[in-house]
Design an enzyme around this catalytic site. Structure first.
Site, PDB file in Angstrom:
ATOM      1  N   ARG A 187     -13.973   7.450 -10.753  1.00 43.94           N
ATOM      2  CA  ARG A 187     -13.058   8.553 -11.086  1.00 43.94           C
ATOM      3  C   ARG A 187     -12.127   8.857  -9.910  1.00 43.94           C
ATOM      4  O   ARG A 187     -10.945   9.147 -10.101  1.00 43.94           O
ATOM      5  CB  ARG A 187     -13.872   9.792 -11.483  1.00 43.94           C
ATOM      6  CG  ARG A 187     -13.045  10.914 -12.078  1.00 43.94           C
ATOM      7  CD  ARG A 187     -13.939  11.911 -12.801  1.00 43.94           C
ATOM      8  NE  ARG A 187     -14.651  11.256 -13.875  1.00 43.94           N
ATOM      9  CZ  ARG A 187     -15.924  11.490 -14.191  1.00 43.94           C
ATOM     10  NH1 ARG A 187     -16.624  12.391 -13.528  1.00 43.94           N
ATOM     11  NH2 ARG A 187     -16.493  10.830 -15.170  1.00 43.94           N
TER      12      ARG A 187
ATOM     13  N   GLY B  11     -18.094   7.548 -14.096  1.00 43.03           N
ATOM     14  CA  GLY B  11     -18.577   7.249 -12.749  1.00 43.03           C
ATOM     15  C   GLY B  11     -17.766   8.005 -11.713  1.00 43.03           C
ATOM     16  O   GLY B  11     -16.534   8.035 -11.773  1.00 43.03           O
TER      17      GLY B  11
ATOM     18  N   ALA C 132     -20.800  12.836  -0.068  1.00 42.46           N
ATOM     19  CA  ALA C 132     -20.724  14.285   0.183  1.00 42.46           C
ATOM     20  C   ALA C 132     -20.770  15.047  -1.133  1.00 42.46           C
ATOM     21  O   ALA C 132     -21.428  16.088  -1.260  1.00 42.46           O
ATOM     22  CB  ALA C 132     -19.436  14.609   0.938  1.00 42.46           C
TER      23      ALA C 132
ATOM     24  N   ASP D  43     -28.312  10.504 -22.782  1.00 40.53           N
ATOM     25  CA  ASP D  43     -27.299  10.628 -21.739  1.00 40.53           C
ATOM     26  C   ASP D  43     -27.609  11.930 -20.971  1.00 40.53           C
ATOM     27  O   ASP D  43     -28.331  12.792 -21.484  1.00 40.53           O
ATOM     28  CB  ASP D  43     -25.921  10.711 -22.416  1.00 40.53           C
ATOM     29  CG  ASP D  43     -24.827  11.130 -21.473  1.00 40.53           C
ATOM     30  OD1 ASP D  43     -24.731  10.523 -20.391  1.00 40.53           O
ATOM     31  OD2 ASP D  43     -24.068  12.062 -21.811  1.00 40.53           O
TER      32      ASP D  43
ATOM     33  N   LEU E 289     -28.115   8.047  -9.503  1.00 39.34           N
ATOM     34  CA  LEU E 289     -29.537   8.361  -9.705  1.00 39.34           C
ATOM     35  C   LEU E 289     -29.961   9.692  -9.064  1.00 39.34           C
ATOM     36  O   LEU E 289     -30.651  10.490  -9.715  1.00 39.34           O
ATOM     37  CB  LEU E 289     -30.402   7.199  -9.206  1.00 39.34           C
ATOM     38  CG  LEU E 289     -31.905   7.348  -9.430  1.00 39.34           C
ATOM     39  CD1 LEU E 289     -32.251   7.460 -10.911  1.00 39.34           C
ATOM     40  CD2 LEU E 289     -32.664   6.178  -8.801  1.00 39.34           C
TER      41      LEU E 289
ATOM     42  N   HIS F 225     -17.931  10.398  -2.110  1.00 39.93           N
ATOM     43  CA  HIS F 225     -18.932  10.435  -3.183  1.00 39.93           C
ATOM     44  C   HIS F 225     -20.300  10.839  -2.640  1.00 39.93           C
ATOM     45  O   HIS F 225     -21.045  11.571  -3.294  1.00 39.93           O
ATOM     46  CB  HIS F 225     -18.993   9.089  -3.911  1.00 39.93           C
ATOM     47  CG  HIS F 225     -19.761   9.177  -5.191  1.00 39.93           C
ATOM     48  ND1 HIS F 225     -20.990   8.591  -5.358  1.00 39.93           N
ATOM     49  CD2 HIS F 225     -19.502   9.826  -6.348  1.00 39.93           C
ATOM     50  CE1 HIS F 225     -21.440   8.860  -6.570  1.00 39.93           C
ATOM     51  NE2 HIS F 225     -20.560   9.611  -7.192  1.00 39.93           N
TER      52      HIS F 225
ATOM     53  N   ASP G  52     -25.017  13.801 -18.421  1.00 39.44           N
ATOM     54  CA  ASP G  52     -23.874  14.703 -18.231  1.00 39.44           C
ATOM     55  C   ASP G  52     -23.226  15.055 -19.564  1.00 39.44           C
ATOM     56  O   ASP G  52     -22.782  14.174 -20.299  1.00 39.44           O
ATOM     57  CB  ASP G  52     -22.841  14.053 -17.301  1.00 39.44           C
ATOM     58  CG  ASP G  52     -23.433  13.831 -15.930  1.00 39.44           C
ATOM     59  OD1 ASP G  52     -23.821  14.814 -15.297  1.00 39.44           O
ATOM     60  OD2 ASP G  52     -23.546  12.655 -15.513  1.00 39.44           O
TER      61      ASP G  52
ATOM     62  N   GLU H 100     -20.323  18.899 -16.170  1.00 37.70           N
ATOM     63  CA  GLU H 100     -19.043  18.411 -15.627  1.00 37.70           C
ATOM     64  C   GLU H 100     -18.173  19.508 -15.031  1.00 37.70           C
ATOM     65  O   GLU H 100     -17.826  19.453 -13.848  1.00 37.70           O
ATOM     66  CB  GLU H 100     -18.256  17.641 -16.704  1.00 37.70           C
ATOM     67  CG  GLU H 100     -18.925  16.348 -17.180  1.00 37.70           C
ATOM     68  CD  GLU H 100     -18.948  15.227 -16.136  1.00 37.70           C
ATOM     69  OE1 GLU H 100     -18.567  15.458 -14.980  1.00 37.70           O
ATOM     70  OE2 GLU H 100     -19.380  14.114 -16.487  1.00 37.70           O
TER      71      GLU H 100
HETATM   72  C1  XBP Z   1     -21.018  10.839 -16.577  1.00 37.21           C
HETATM   73  C2  XBP Z   1     -19.998  10.550 -15.622  1.00 37.21           C
HETATM   74  C3  XBP Z   1     -20.274  10.738 -14.223  1.00 37.21           C
HETATM   75  C4  XBP Z   1     -20.309  12.127 -13.655  1.00 37.21           C
HETATM   76  C5  XBP Z   1     -20.320  12.022 -12.141  1.00 37.21           C
HETATM   77  O1  XBP Z   1     -20.734  10.140 -17.772  1.00 37.21           O
HETATM   78  O2  XBP Z   1     -18.932  10.098 -15.953  1.00 37.21           O
HETATM   79  O3  XBP Z   1     -19.240  10.106 -13.574  1.00 37.21           O
HETATM   80  O4  XBP Z   1     -19.137  12.832 -14.015  1.00 37.21           O
HETATM   81  O5  XBP Z   1     -21.351  11.241 -11.717  1.00 37.21           O
HETATM   82  P1  XBP Z   1     -21.838   9.962 -18.910  1.00 37.21           P
HETATM   83  P2  XBP Z   1     -21.446  10.542 -10.281  1.00 37.21           P
HETATM   84  O6  XBP Z   1     -22.290  11.344 -19.292  1.00 37.21           O
HETATM   85  O7  XBP Z   1     -21.104   9.317 -20.045  1.00 37.21           O
HETATM   86  O8  XBP Z   1     -22.958   9.101 -18.381  1.00 37.21           O
HETATM   87  O9  XBP Z   1     -20.496  11.220  -9.359  1.00 37.21           O
HETATM   88  O10 XBP Z   1     -22.873  10.730  -9.885  1.00 37.21           O
HETATM   89  O11 XBP Z   1     -21.071   9.101 -10.478  1.00 37.21           O
HETATM   90 MG    MG Z   2     -22.069  12.351 -21.093  1.00 33.47          MG
END
Ligand code: XBP
Ligand code: MG
Length: 252
Positions: free
Chosen positions: A57, A53, A84, A10, A126, A82, A12, A19
């Site tokens: 979110r 996502g 921006a 993973d 991506l 999103h 994030d 985050e």
């Molecule tokens: C990651 C996420 C993502 C990021 C934001 O979850 O939830 O939504 O916070 O990403 P995980 P985007 O680590 O479980 O994959 O804004 O690019 O969608």
């Molecule tokens: Mg994660």
């Protein structure tokens, strides 16, 4: 367990703590650019992480947390916000604001040295995943980078892990996944993957009972010992491939 062939990460919260000081700041900057008075505090963002996502979110926020009138064309607004936000996030990465977590580069390097295959399975868009890998590791080290909308359903659905396994023609029994959150763990487990969790401040009180190992981070020998929260890594204080294989074997 058969010999380990691949590690699937993973992004994030697992490769880096993206985050709180990354995605959250980028969302807030995008809201301000659009003239909106929305602001996601550190605490509120923790609640919003319940939805994976970035686009999803913002929807979730509008449906369940936003006080005030709903925008007339939410789909368009969310798409623009999103886009921006992605630019702001890439700028934060380029400015060197986000670093890898302890032990990540070391373990990935060891895996490369041993000829293990590597992949990414993330909910993030991506461009965000690539920007992080370009700044901190190397995207070319990863045979498959599965991200964002490349699959129909985001974590906790197993789709992104199934996509990686299918593309690499791998049996989940020969792989290990690395996650930081409950929904990530559920996604990996539903795809049949044994999973190591490295917790972070947002996720440390979540349920990780299905994980093979739960650590505060992967640890750096002599410099940054890790703490084992569940499972066993013998008498060393960092996770290497030998201990990972042992932990996977003992979890039969
Ligand atoms: C990651 C996420 C993502 C990021 C934001 O979850 O939830 O939504 O916070 O990403 P995980 P985007 O680590 O479980 O994959 O804004 O690019 O969608
Ligand atoms: Mg994660």
């Amino acid at each position: 367990m058969p010999t380990l062939q691949a590690l699937i990460f993973d992004v994030d919260g697992t490769l880096a703590e993206t985050e709180r000081e990354g995605h959250r700041i980028a969302f807030n900057r995008a809201f301000a650019d659009a003239g909106l008075d929305w602001y996601w505090s550190i605490e509120q963002y923790g609640k919003l992480l319940a939805r994976s996502g970035g686009k999803e979110r913002i929807y979730f926020y509008l449906q369940q947390h936003h006080q005030g009138p709903q925008p007339p064309n939410p789909d368009r607004l969310i798409g623009d916000l999103h886009e921006a936000k992605t630019e702001h996030y890439k700028q934060l990465l380029a400015a060197g604001k986000i670093h890898l977590r302890p032990g990540v580069k070391r373990l990935i390097q060891e895996a490369r040295d041993r000829g293990l295959r590597l992949a990414i399975a993330t909910t993030s868009a991506l461009p965000n995943a690539l920007a992080l890998l370009e700044k901190t590791l190397n995207p070319e080290w990863f045979e498959v980078i599965a991200a964002g909308d490349m699959v129909a359903a985001k974590k906790p659905a197993p789709d992104v892990y199934q996509y990686v396994l299918e593309k690499m023609d791998l049996d989940p029994g020969n792989c290990a996944a690395f996650e930081d959150s409950h929904h990530g763990l559920i996604a990996a487990c539903q795809a049949g993957l044994k999973t190591v969790v490295t917790v972070n401040p947002y996720t440390r009180n979540q349920d990780f009972s299905q994980a093979v190992l739960v650590l505060n981070h992967l640890g750096e020998p002599d410099r940054q010992p890790c703490t084992v929260l569940a499972g066993e890594i013998g008498d060393i204080d960092y996770l290497d491939l030998a201990q990972l294989q042992r932990a996977l074997n003992s979890d039969q």
